[in-house]
Structures are given as C-alpha cells and as structure tokens.
Design an enzyme around this catalytic site. Structure first.
Site, mmCIF file in Angstrom:
data_model
loop_
_atom_site.group_PDB
_atom_site.id
_atom_site.type_symbol
_atom_site.label_atom_id
_atom_site.label_comp_id
_atom_site.label_asym_id
_atom_site.label_seq_id
_atom_site.Cartn_x
_atom_site.Cartn_y
_atom_site.Cartn_z
ATOM 1 N N ASP A 1 0.850 -1.184 0.000
ATOM 2 C CA ASP A 1 0.000 0.000 0.000
ATOM 3 C C ASP A 1 0.886 1.233 0.000
ATOM 4 O O ASP A 1 2.073 1.145 0.340
ATOM 5 C CB ASP A 1 -0.939 0.007 1.216
ATOM 6 C CG ASP A 1 -2.240 0.738 0.932
ATOM 7 O OD1 ASP A 1 -2.180 1.908 0.509
ATOM 8 O OD2 ASP A 1 -3.313 0.141 1.132
ATOM 9 N N GLY B 1 -6.848 1.214 -5.246
ATOM 10 C CA GLY B 1 -7.578 2.136 -6.112
ATOM 11 C C GLY B 1 -8.568 2.962 -5.322
ATOM 12 O O GLY B 1 -8.871 2.666 -4.160
ATOM 13 N N HIS C 1 -20.439 -1.718 -9.734
ATOM 14 C CA HIS C 1 -20.655 -0.439 -10.425
ATOM 15 C C HIS C 1 -20.146 -0.451 -11.865
ATOM 16 O O HIS C 1 -20.427 0.494 -12.611
ATOM 17 C CB HIS C 1 -20.055 0.691 -9.608
ATOM 18 C CG HIS C 1 -20.694 0.811 -8.270
ATOM 19 N ND1 HIS C 1 -22.004 1.208 -8.109
ATOM 20 C CD2 HIS C 1 -20.230 0.511 -7.023
ATOM 21 C CE1 HIS C 1 -22.311 1.169 -6.829
ATOM 22 N NE2 HIS C 1 -21.257 0.751 -6.152
ATOM 23 N N TYR D 1 -15.901 5.915 -11.840
ATOM 24 C CA TYR D 1 -15.412 4.790 -11.039
ATOM 25 C C TYR D 1 -15.855 3.471 -11.680
ATOM 26 O O TYR D 1 -15.051 2.542 -11.834
ATOM 27 C CB TYR D 1 -15.953 4.890 -9.619
ATOM 28 C CG TYR D 1 -15.740 3.649 -8.785
ATOM 29 C CD1 TYR D 1 -14.489 3.344 -8.264
ATOM 30 C CD2 TYR D 1 -16.800 2.784 -8.520
ATOM 31 C CE1 TYR D 1 -14.298 2.198 -7.511
ATOM 32 C CE2 TYR D 1 -16.616 1.648 -7.760
ATOM 33 C CZ TYR D 1 -15.364 1.357 -7.254
ATOM 34 O OH TYR D 1 -15.186 0.219 -6.505
ATOM 35 N N LYS E 1 -13.700 0.201 -13.545
ATOM 36 C CA LYS E 1 -13.828 -1.225 -13.268
ATOM 37 C C LYS E 1 -14.108 -2.014 -14.554
ATOM 38 O O LYS E 1 -13.638 -3.147 -14.716
ATOM 39 C CB LYS E 1 -14.917 -1.465 -12.232
ATOM 40 C CG LYS E 1 -14.609 -0.840 -10.885
ATOM 41 C CD LYS E 1 -13.275 -1.326 -10.322
ATOM 42 C CE LYS E 1 -12.968 -0.767 -8.960
ATOM 43 N NZ LYS E 1 -11.722 -1.312 -8.378
#
Length: 263
Positions: free
Chosen positions: A32, A70, A110, A134, A138
């Site tokens: 991270d 993300g 989404h 967003y 994806k």
C-alpha cells in the site's frame, strides 16, 4: 497453502481478509502507499501503484496477486485514470514480469450499475453498464484482465464486488451483501485455479433474494455460503426486500452523486 500478495492491503477489504487468510494457513504480504495498521500480523511493504519496478520486486514468488488498490468511490477523471486504470495495468504488467500466473482484480458491481435487478438473475456475465467514472474504471479493469489472460496465458479473475462488510448496511444490501467469509472463499478459489483465461464473477454472498447468477463463480470453484437475510434475522432485524425494478448500482446511479465529483 498459497502465497498471497495484496495491493491496497491497508484498505477495508485487505485488512479484513489478510488475518483470515493467515488463519487458513496462507502466507500474506500486503502492499500500500501507506503503512499497515498497527495491529497487522502480516508482512507489509510501502509501495506506490505507479512504481512498476517496486511492484515487480514485491510480487516475486507469489502464487496470486489480489489487486484491491484504487479509489473506492467516484473521483475526477484524471484521478480515476491514473490510479484505477493505469494502476491496474501496472499491476498486471508487474505480475506478468514477476512470473505470477494468477491475478484477482477487484472489479465492482458499479461496472454494471445501470443494470436493473430484474434483468440480472439469469445472465451469467452482464456487459458493462457503468454508473460513474469509477464504474468505467472497473469495466476497463476487466478489459485489461481479459487482455493479459489471452495475450500472456495468465489466469485472471475479475470479481464484481458488491456491498462488502461484516453485515448488510441497508435494504439494497439484503441482495448485494458480500461477507468477509465469502470474500476469502472467492480468493482461495482464484488461488487454486490451474487453467489460463479470464473469468468475470460476482463477489456476492448467497443472499436470499437471489439476484445474481452463481454459474460463473461456481465454474472457478467459488460457492458462497453466507446470507444477508439470515444475518439480519439473527439480529432481530427485518429490512424487507429491495425492489427488483431498481438499478443495482443504487445511489451511485443517482443524480445526487454527480459524475466526476468526489462524494
């Protein structure tokens, strides 16, 4: 047992599943841009998603990369492009160079947020209908996963993650909840895959409304066990059933959440 490397490992999903994977006997390394939580019991590396060389170094030896890094909600286009789309390409390229055969990509409901629940149940893999930038990221993630699977013979699972958490948080979650236990089951199934190709599966639990086809998940060995209705009944709650006429993206598809604006 498998060696899991998790990008975005300091986020909600990463910090929830890492100890569960360790409890199942797996080795876990998280990456991270920020440090690990103070109570982390696993190996952690601070690395940027834009640094392909660092990703390649820290992916080496892994059985599978779980790409969770993300932005988790809507942002300006340039932010989404840099982190969510370019970042996914970087992860896949680093995995390829490091010789990691398997990658699980954290896609999202989404990516198909404008699909209506009534139209979802009998469709194994819905075509993209993103509800936000967003969601577009994806859909792009899934396309990149398909490219790397077909071009380089990798095994890539794009998991359309729904409402992840310890319990459903609203009425829509009665149908879309994804429990931590089922998340681990999905990730362990992906780590055990021994065939190349790209699979798009639902990251969702076995919730009683039954909105989502289980066929694709079962084809890679993922069988969900948890049920939002059972959890709510255990806690003495009754939220009713969500409306199948609505879109599955919920508030992401609402005019109250403008495209390109952080919420």
């Amino acid at each position: 047992m498998a060696f899991f490397v998790i990008t975005g490992g300091s986020g909600t999903i990463g910090t929830t599943i890492a100890p569960r994977l360790i409890a199942d006997g797996h080795r876990v390394r998280t990456l991270d841009a920020v440090k690990a939580p103070d109570d982390a019991t696993w190996e952690h590396v601070v690395a940027e998603i834009q640094d392909v060389d660092a990703l390649t170094k820290h992916f080496a030896g892994a059985d599978i990369v779980l790409h969770l890094a993300g932005y988790p909600t809507e942002r300006a286009w340039n932010d989404i492009l840099t982190v969510n789309i370019d970042g996914t390409r970087n992860v896949l390229e680093a995995a390829r160079v490091a010789g990691v055969q398997r990658v699980l990509l954290a896609s999202s409901i989404h990516a198909v947020g404008f699909a209506r629940a009534a139209d979802v149940r009998d469709v194994e893999v819905l075509p993209p209908r993103p509800d936000t930038y967003y969601g577009v990221s994806k859909a792009a993630m899934e396309a990149l996963g398909s490219l790397y699977a077909d071009r380089f013979g990798m095994t890539v699972v794009s998991a359309r993650i729904c409402q992840f958490g310890d319990r459903p948080t609203d009425t829509l979650g009665v149908a879309t909840w994804f429990s931590p236990g089922d998340a681990v089951r999905l990730m362990e199934a992906a780590a055990a895959l021994d065939r190349p190709g790209h699979a798009v599966v639902w990251g969702v639990s076995a919730n009683r409304p039954g909105w989502f086809s289980t066929t694709a998940g079962e084809s890679i060995g993922f069988v969900a066990r948890d049920d939002a209705v059972a959890v709510l009944e255990r806690d003495g709650e009754d939220r009713g059933m969500p409306d199948e006429r609505g879109v599955i993206g919920g508030s992401f598809a609402s005019d109250d959440h403008p495209v390109g604006q952080e919420w």
